[in-house]
Scaffold this active site. Structure first.
Site, mmCIF file in Angstrom:
data_model
loop_
_atom_site.group_PDB
_atom_site.id
_atom_site.type_symbol
_atom_site.label_atom_id
_atom_site.label_comp_id
_atom_site.label_asym_id
_atom_site.label_seq_id
_atom_site.Cartn_x
_atom_site.Cartn_y
_atom_site.Cartn_z
ATOM 1 N N LYS A 30 80.627 32.462 65.909
ATOM 2 C CA LYS A 30 80.782 33.227 64.671
ATOM 3 C C LYS A 30 80.466 32.310 63.495
ATOM 4 O O LYS A 30 81.040 31.232 63.361
ATOM 5 C CB LYS A 30 82.214 33.745 64.547
ATOM 6 C CG LYS A 30 82.401 34.643 63.337
ATOM 7 C CD LYS A 30 83.824 35.142 63.269
ATOM 8 C CE LYS A 30 84.733 34.229 62.506
ATOM 9 N NZ LYS A 30 84.610 34.257 61.058
ATOM 10 N N ASP A 57 79.558 36.632 60.147
ATOM 11 C CA ASP A 57 80.756 37.238 59.558
ATOM 12 C C ASP A 57 80.744 37.058 58.040
ATOM 13 O O ASP A 57 81.480 36.228 57.507
ATOM 14 C CB ASP A 57 81.983 36.562 60.195
ATOM 15 C CG ASP A 57 83.288 37.222 59.793
ATOM 16 O OD1 ASP A 57 83.246 38.377 59.328
ATOM 17 O OD2 ASP A 57 84.336 36.580 59.951
ATOM 18 N N LYS A 59 81.135 39.687 55.894
ATOM 19 C CA LYS A 59 82.036 40.699 55.309
ATOM 20 C C LYS A 59 81.471 41.325 54.022
ATOM 21 O O LYS A 59 82.041 41.210 52.949
ATOM 22 C CB LYS A 59 83.404 40.089 55.037
ATOM 23 C CG LYS A 59 84.114 39.593 56.278
ATOM 24 C CD LYS A 59 85.546 39.216 55.959
ATOM 25 C CE LYS A 59 86.293 38.727 57.170
ATOM 26 N NZ LYS A 59 85.857 37.426 57.690
ATOM 27 N N ASP A 62 79.582 46.239 49.006
ATOM 28 C CA ASP A 62 78.862 46.437 47.743
ATOM 29 C C ASP A 62 78.365 47.882 47.756
ATOM 30 O O ASP A 62 78.733 48.651 48.661
ATOM 31 C CB ASP A 62 77.705 45.437 47.641
ATOM 32 C CG ASP A 62 77.310 45.126 46.191
ATOM 33 O OD1 ASP A 62 77.278 46.079 45.375
ATOM 34 O OD2 ASP A 62 77.049 43.965 45.882
ATOM 35 N N THR A 113 93.476 39.957 59.130
ATOM 36 C CA THR A 113 94.672 39.516 59.859
ATOM 37 C C THR A 113 95.562 38.631 58.991
ATOM 38 O O THR A 113 96.689 38.334 59.356
ATOM 39 C CB THR A 113 94.279 38.760 61.144
ATOM 40 O OG1 THR A 113 93.191 37.892 60.834
ATOM 41 C CG2 THR A 113 93.865 39.715 62.235
ATOM 42 N N ARG A 202 90.486 27.605 64.200
ATOM 43 C CA ARG A 202 91.259 26.366 64.054
ATOM 44 C C ARG A 202 92.058 25.917 65.279
ATOM 45 O O ARG A 202 92.204 24.710 65.477
ATOM 46 C CB ARG A 202 92.166 26.489 62.815
ATOM 47 C CG ARG A 202 91.368 26.375 61.522
ATOM 48 C CD ARG A 202 92.125 26.860 60.330
ATOM 49 N NE ARG A 202 92.298 28.322 60.364
ATOM 50 C CZ ARG A 202 92.899 29.010 59.417
ATOM 51 N NH1 ARG A 202 93.390 28.377 58.373
ATOM 52 N NH2 ARG A 202 93.009 30.321 59.497
HETATM 53 O O1 C5P Z 1 90.864 29.550 62.316
HETATM 54 P P1 C5P Z 1 91.143 30.960 62.752
HETATM 55 O O2 C5P Z 1 91.282 31.093 64.254
HETATM 56 O O3 C5P Z 1 92.254 31.593 61.981
HETATM 57 O O4 C5P Z 1 89.790 31.720 62.396
HETATM 58 C C1 C5P Z 1 89.696 33.077 62.235
HETATM 59 C C2 C5P Z 1 88.316 33.406 61.792
HETATM 60 O O5 C5P Z 1 88.183 34.828 61.835
HETATM 61 C C3 C5P Z 1 87.974 32.974 60.379
HETATM 62 O O6 C5P Z 1 86.606 32.580 60.388
HETATM 63 C C4 C5P Z 1 88.138 34.214 59.534
HETATM 64 O O7 C5P Z 1 87.208 34.261 58.486
HETATM 65 C C5 C5P Z 1 87.832 35.315 60.542
HETATM 66 N N1 C5P Z 1 88.443 36.630 60.309
HETATM 67 C C6 C5P Z 1 89.802 36.827 60.166
HETATM 68 N N2 C5P Z 1 90.309 38.110 59.934
HETATM 69 C C7 C5P Z 1 89.495 39.138 59.888
HETATM 70 C C8 C5P Z 1 88.113 38.935 60.033
HETATM 71 C C9 C5P Z 1 87.625 37.662 60.277
HETATM 72 O O8 C5P Z 1 90.570 35.894 60.266
HETATM 73 N N3 C5P Z 1 89.985 40.364 59.734
#
Ligand code: C5P
Length: 339
Positions: A30, A57, A59, A62, A113, A202
């Site tokens: 991603k 991703d 997002k 517009d 989330t 992460r």
């Molecule tokens: O580091 P972590 O596991 O929290 O990464 C989550 C990834 O998913 C990030 O790149 C974040 O931008 C993405 N994301 C998210 N919630 C969403 C859509 C995408 O956390 N609803």
């Protein structure tokens, strides 16, 4: 079960190192706003070269026209999936699907989330995540999106709305703290809840032993009975195995839908229902909503296949567009045409 690694870094060398080291352990990558804003869009092609599905991703949110053109540009970079905000509305979702084309699936972000119920309320989405996700998943389905991004807690809701929407879930956590994510879940809870693709950032990239962490995640997935998708394999969810009774019921349902559609076309031809009445029914009746626009137009009195094709071209309606997937502008133009 499939999982994609979130390449969240501002350093393209680090990102490409992760790609190289982890390509044999993950099912896809991603690319998010952090990486693309630092490295530029050329990073997409470099990640695509690894041969795994790539989810861009970004997002988008517009006006429909801008998103349609941007989605077409992003799709040309070779990404397999592209994200947009479902809350930007039906017309924008439809435009995104149109722009991204067949090779790039649109994933509609429902509720981030990182948002709590209170924060969601603050921005005007009353009723909590479940209510909001239900509404937004319905919109994504109607617009022809390939899937949605949702928390594990709402995956089952999305499945009920439309089982064909791919359910992609970020916010996966095991031993680390939640960082800025509010509605997190373990891999086991996400799978149990109905998520089909886990997005992990992460918990792997934020450690010094990310290869080992990726291996551990794969072992965990195997233990809970989900073998990771082999490299390069399509992530299209397989239809569940069905019993002979379920198959017979499904065939009967399909036969009934064909009968209804044939009847509707006949009624249109003889002028017993108007185009406006049909569109109104399409909003509430999935069988009518699933009618192809091209077929409907060709069934209108005084409109043959040739005129129908011209109308589709004039109003930039894709050949496979269904009634329920028409954008606001296209609906307005056709209503005017047949008023
Ligand atoms: O580091 P972590 O596991 O929290 O990464 C989550 C990834 O998913 C990030 O790149 C974040 O931008 C993405 N994301 C998210 N919630 C969403 C859509 C995408 O956390 N609803």
């Amino acid at each position: 079960m499939t999982w994609w690694l979130a390449l969240d870094t501002s350093d393209d060398e680090i990102a490409l190192n992760w790609v190289q080291q982890l390509a044999g352990l993950v099912d896809g990558f991603k690319i998010g706003l952090e990486l693309v804003s630092a490295a530029g869009t050329s990073i997409v092609g470099k990640v695509v070269e690894a041969g795994l599905p790539v989810f861009l991703d970004v997002k988008l949110a517009d006006i429909p026209n801008t998103v349609q053109l941007a989605a077409a540009n992003y799709a040309r970079l070779g990404a397999n999936f592209l994200s947009v905000h479902a809350s930007a509305g039906r017309a924008m979702l439809t435009a995104a699907v149109e722009g991204a084309g067949d090779a790039c699936g649109v994933l509609a972000v429902t509720v981030l989330t990182s948002l709590t119920r209170i924060q969601l309320d603050e921005v005007g989405f009353a009723g909590g995540p479940a209510v909001t996700v239900t509404r937004l998943a319905n919109l994504a389905s109607a617009a022809g999106c390939r899937g949605v991004v949702c928390a594990a807690q709402e995956a089952a809701i999305v499945r009920r709305v439309d089982p064909n929407l791919l359910r992609v879930t970020p916010g996966i956590r095991w031993e680390e703290d939640a960082n800025d994510q509010a509605r997190v879940s373990t891999p086991e809870a996400a799978i149990g809840g109905g998520s089909q693709v886990l997005v992990v950032g992460r918990p792997i990239t934020g450690t010094t032993d990310h290869v080992e962490k990726a291996r551990q995640l794969n072992q965990r997935l195997v233990q809970i009975g989900n073998v990771a998708t082999p490299i390069g394999e399509d992530v299209t969810p397989q239809p569940p195995a069905i019993s002979p009774e379920q198959r017979a019921a499904a065939l009967a349902k399909a036969g009934e839908a064909r009968r209804v559609r044939a009847e509707v076309k006949e009624l249109l031809k003889i002028g017993s229902i108007t185009f406006a009445e049909l569109l109104a029914r399409a909003d509430t009746d999935a069988t009518i909503g699933g009618l192809k626009v091209a077929t409907v137009l060709a069934s209108m009195p005084g409109t043959g296949k040739v005129k129908a094709k011209r109308l589709m071209e004039t109003h930039t309606i894709a050949g496979n567009r269904r009634l329920r997937g028409l954008g606001e502008r296209q609906r307005g133009a056709l209503l005017e045409e047949f008023s």
